[in-house]
Scaffold this motif. Structure first.
Motif, PDB file in Angstrom:
ATOM      1  N   PHE A 103      -1.088   1.897  -2.720  1.00 26.49           N
ATOM      2  CA  PHE A 103      -0.154   1.335  -3.710  1.00 26.49           C
ATOM      3  C   PHE A 103       0.302  -0.054  -3.308  1.00 26.49           C
ATOM      4  O   PHE A 103       0.827  -0.801  -4.133  1.00 26.49           O
ATOM      5  N   LYS A 104       0.093  -0.426  -2.055  1.00 25.10           N
ATOM      6  CA  LYS A 104       0.565  -1.731  -1.598  1.00 25.10           C
ATOM      7  C   LYS A 104      -0.145  -2.888  -2.300  1.00 25.10           C
ATOM      8  O   LYS A 104       0.313  -4.023  -2.232  1.00 25.10           O
ATOM      9  N   ASP A 135      -1.334   0.046   5.678  1.00 21.83           N
ATOM     10  CA  ASP A 135      -1.853  -0.383   4.388  1.00 21.83           C
ATOM     11  C   ASP A 135      -1.389  -1.760   3.911  1.00 21.83           C
ATOM     12  O   ASP A 135      -2.082  -2.426   3.164  1.00 21.83           O
ATOM     13  N   GLY A 247       8.608   5.246   3.977  1.00 21.39           N
ATOM     14  CA  GLY A 247       8.552   4.838   5.379  1.00 21.39           C
ATOM     15  C   GLY A 247       9.544   3.726   5.634  1.00 21.39           C
ATOM     16  O   GLY A 247      10.589   3.902   6.246  1.00 21.39           O
ATOM     17  N   ASN A 248       9.202   2.542   5.112  1.00 20.99           N
ATOM     18  CA  ASN A 248      10.092   1.393   5.245  1.00 20.99           C
ATOM     19  C   ASN A 248      11.070   1.298   4.063  1.00 20.99           C
ATOM     20  O   ASN A 248      11.866   0.398   3.975  1.00 20.99           O
ATOM     21  N   PHE A 249      10.942   2.217   3.142  1.00 22.62           N
ATOM     22  CA  PHE A 249      11.818   2.359   1.975  1.00 22.62           C
ATOM     23  C   PHE A 249      11.765   1.203   0.975  1.00 22.62           C
ATOM     24  O   PHE A 249      12.689   1.013   0.187  1.00 22.62           O
ATOM     25  N   GLY A 250      10.667   0.458   0.976  1.00 25.39           N
ATOM     26  CA  GLY A 250      10.463  -0.562  -0.027  1.00 25.39           C
ATOM     27  C   GLY A 250      10.148   0.081  -1.373  1.00 25.39           C
ATOM     28  O   GLY A 250      10.668  -0.327  -2.417  1.00 25.39           O
ATOM     29  N   ASN A 251       9.295   1.100  -1.321  1.00 27.06           N
ATOM     30  CA  ASN A 251       8.905   1.768  -2.553  1.00 27.06           C
ATOM     31  C   ASN A 251      10.130   2.397  -3.226  1.00 27.06           C
ATOM     32  O   ASN A 251      10.317   2.285  -4.441  1.00 27.06           O
ATOM     33  N   ALA A 299       1.351   5.668   7.721  1.00 27.14           N
ATOM     34  CA  ALA A 299       1.967   4.508   7.064  1.00 27.14           C
ATOM     35  C   ALA A 299       3.467   4.731   6.843  1.00 27.14           C
ATOM     36  O   ALA A 299       4.180   3.836   6.424  1.00 27.14           O
ATOM     37  N   THR A 376       0.405   7.500  -3.034  1.00 25.95           N
ATOM     38  CA  THR A 376       0.384   6.149  -2.486  1.00 25.95           C
ATOM     39  C   THR A 376      -0.955   5.689  -1.913  1.00 25.95           C
ATOM     40  O   THR A 376      -1.141   4.503  -1.694  1.00 25.95           O
TER      41      THR A 376
HETATM   42  C1  LIG Z   1       3.456   1.917   3.077  1.00 23.12           C
HETATM   43  C2  LIG Z   1       3.108   3.273   2.650  1.00 23.12           C
HETATM   44  C3  LIG Z   1       4.094   4.239   2.387  1.00 23.12           C
HETATM   45  C4  LIG Z   1       5.568   3.965   2.585  1.00 23.12           C
HETATM   46  O1  LIG Z   1       6.076   3.024   1.692  1.00 23.12           O
HETATM   47  P1  LIG Z   1       7.457   2.264   2.002  1.00 23.12           P
HETATM   48  O2  LIG Z   1       7.628   1.299   0.917  1.00 23.12           O
HETATM   49  O3  LIG Z   1       7.251   1.604   3.335  1.00 23.12           O
HETATM   50  O4  LIG Z   1       8.515   3.302   2.070  1.00 23.12           O
HETATM   51  C5  LIG Z   1       3.695   5.488   1.925  1.00 23.12           C
HETATM   52  N1  LIG Z   1       2.379   5.783   1.772  1.00 23.12           N
HETATM   53  C6  LIG Z   1       1.411   4.902   2.030  1.00 23.12           C
HETATM   54  C7  LIG Z   1       0.001   5.305   1.859  1.00 23.12           C
HETATM   55  C8  LIG Z   1       1.729   3.616   2.477  1.00 23.12           C
HETATM   56  O5  LIG Z   1       0.759   2.740   2.731  1.00 23.12           O
END
Ligand SMILES: *Cc1c(COP(=O)(O)O)cnc(C)c1O
Length: 429
Positions: A103-104, A135, A247-251, A299, A376
């Motif tokens: 998704f990045k 990712d 993870g980093n809570f951007g999503n 990730a 993701t």
């Molecule tokens: C980066 C990532 C996440 C976490 O997203 P954040 O925005 O960092 O919380 C989850 N799943 C995948 C596959 C990722 O690459």
């Protein structure tokens, strides 16, 4: 629209400045300076590009013309966004059909457009520093590959990304430099932050970041929430709950912004793996970042999620107000594998480890539908784990087939800032 730092509301900057700087000089994160424009009316479902136009234009219009905005959206949002119905009221939204299969790409492609437009208006060479847990690096590299006047330096933790993720990071060459760091993702993120705080370095080079600390990465991520929420609301008459692997809570931050913009979303569940600072915070009120631990959903192996500073800003540090909009739940590796297997046997659906974390959470908490699992990454990115768990063979999509036969190139370094600084200065030449 103008932007300011989470740590200082006084000094406003334009979107271009916020995007080029990445991190504010005071160490804070840029956030929109005006209130979100909650439209509070029923929103019609529309295409990815039209939704992008609707949601992004208010943020971009001070810096770019309508034509420029349309051009950037056209280039960035050029892949499909399928929503799959697993069973009644349970949907998977596949966010991973961009060039690097995670998704990045949504954030990576749009920020590349933003930055190359900004840089056209300046003459400096720009160095983009990114720390990646897997990712982000490739999404950013793919977006910026061969863009004139831009060098990309990617830091990734040695031994903590999947084999295919590493291939994706290290096979571009050209204006993309990959550095394998002896440490964790948090170490990489720390080194990047240190570079931004280094005055001496910043007097010599023009640095920017494309991590989710950069507001230019987050804004485009509102768009898929809008598209899916409207579709669901239109089809079922109800606002959906979104399960977000975090993870980093951007999503999650992007989702919360979409909610504040008036998108029809009922609630979010931010699902984490064993790295559970945020669920602990919501239940105790104490925010205590820690070192990250390694899991199958690599990730998301983040012990100090940087976007929490934005989320705390958005809710004025009010944990009750946060809890009204999102819950957070931690899932173990064994629950993740169990969910991956169950989903395959029940629906014949193959989910990657990150998506499986969210599916496991869905099974754990009682939710009234409709529920959307934000998926993701493509399962092929985590081929070994998925094949072993499900006892199947996964065919590599064409994007990955081309990469596996390429030669990897990465610099290697210990977690010492001096080494990073040297590499950055050499790249400037
Ligand atoms: C980066 C990532 C996440 C976490 O997203 P954040 O925005 O960092 O919380 C989850 N799943 C995948 C596959 C990722 O690459």
């Amino acid at each position: 629209m103008k932007f300011y730092s989470t740590r200082n509301k006084e000094s406003m900057v334009s979107l271009s400045e916020a995007v080029l700087r990445g991190l504010a000089a005071d160490g804070g994160l840029y956030v929109p300076a005006s209130k979100f424009n909650n439209r509070n009316k029923l929103l019609d479902p529309c295409s990815l590009k039209d939704t992008a136009n609707e949601l992004l234009t208010p943020f971009c219009l001070e810096d770019f013309t309508k034509e420029e905005i349309a051009e950037m959206i056209n280039e960035a949002f050029n892949f499909p966004l399928p929503v799959i119905e697993l069973q009644k009221k349970l949907f998977v939204c596949e966010l991973y059909h961009g060039p690097t299969l995670a998704f990045k790409d949504f954030g990576g492609r749009f920020i590349a457009q933003l930055m190359s437009k900004c840089i056209q208006k300046k003459s400096d060479k720009l160095i983009i520093l990114v720390a990646t847990s897997g990712d982000t690096g490739s999404a950013v590299a793919s977006g910026f590959y061969n863009v004139p006047n831009i060098e990309v330096i990617i830091l990734y933790p040695a031994g903590k990304v999947s084999a295919l993720q590493e291939k994706q990071l290290t096979t571009y060459g050209g204006n993309i430099t990959a550095i394998k760091v002896n440490g964790t993702f948090d170490t990489c993120q720390q080194l990047v932050k240190q570079a931004f705080g280094d005055r001496d370095l910043n007097s010599q080079v023009c640095l920017s970041s494309a991590n989710s600390i950069n507001i230019g990465r987050l804004l485009p991520q509102m768009v898929y929430y809008g598209v899916v929420a409207r579709q669901m609301h239109d089809a079922t008459g109800k606002k959906p709950t979104m399960m977000v692997p975090s993870g980093n809570f951007g999503n999650l931050m992007a989702g919360l912004m979409a909610l504040k913009m008036g998108e029809p979303i009922k609630h979010f569940v931010a699902v984490v793996n064993a790295n559970k600072v945020v669920p602990d915070y919501l239940s105790s009120g104490n925010y205590t970042p820690t070192a990250s631990v390694q899991t199958l959903s690599n990730a998301m192996d983040v012990g100090a999620p940087s976007n929490m500073e934005r989320i705390q800003w958005l809710y004025n540090n009010n944990v009750q107000a946060m809890a009204a909009d999102f819950s957070s739940i931690s899932i173990s590796d064994s629950e993740t594998l169990q969910a991956m297997k169950q989903t395959y046997s029940d629906f014949g659906y193959v989910a990657d480890p990150h998506t499986s974390v969210a599916i496991a959470a869905y099974k754990k908490v009682a939710l009234q539908g409709p529920v959307v699992i934000m998926s993701t990454a493509h399962p092929a990115k985590f081929k070994e784990t998925v094949e072993q768990a499900l006892d199947i063979n996964i065919e590599l999509p064409s994007q990955l087939q081309a990469i596996v036969i390429k030669q990897s190139h990465a610099l290697q370094m210990d977690a010492e800032y001096a080494s990073l600084k040297k590499i950055i200065l050499e790249n400037q030449k």
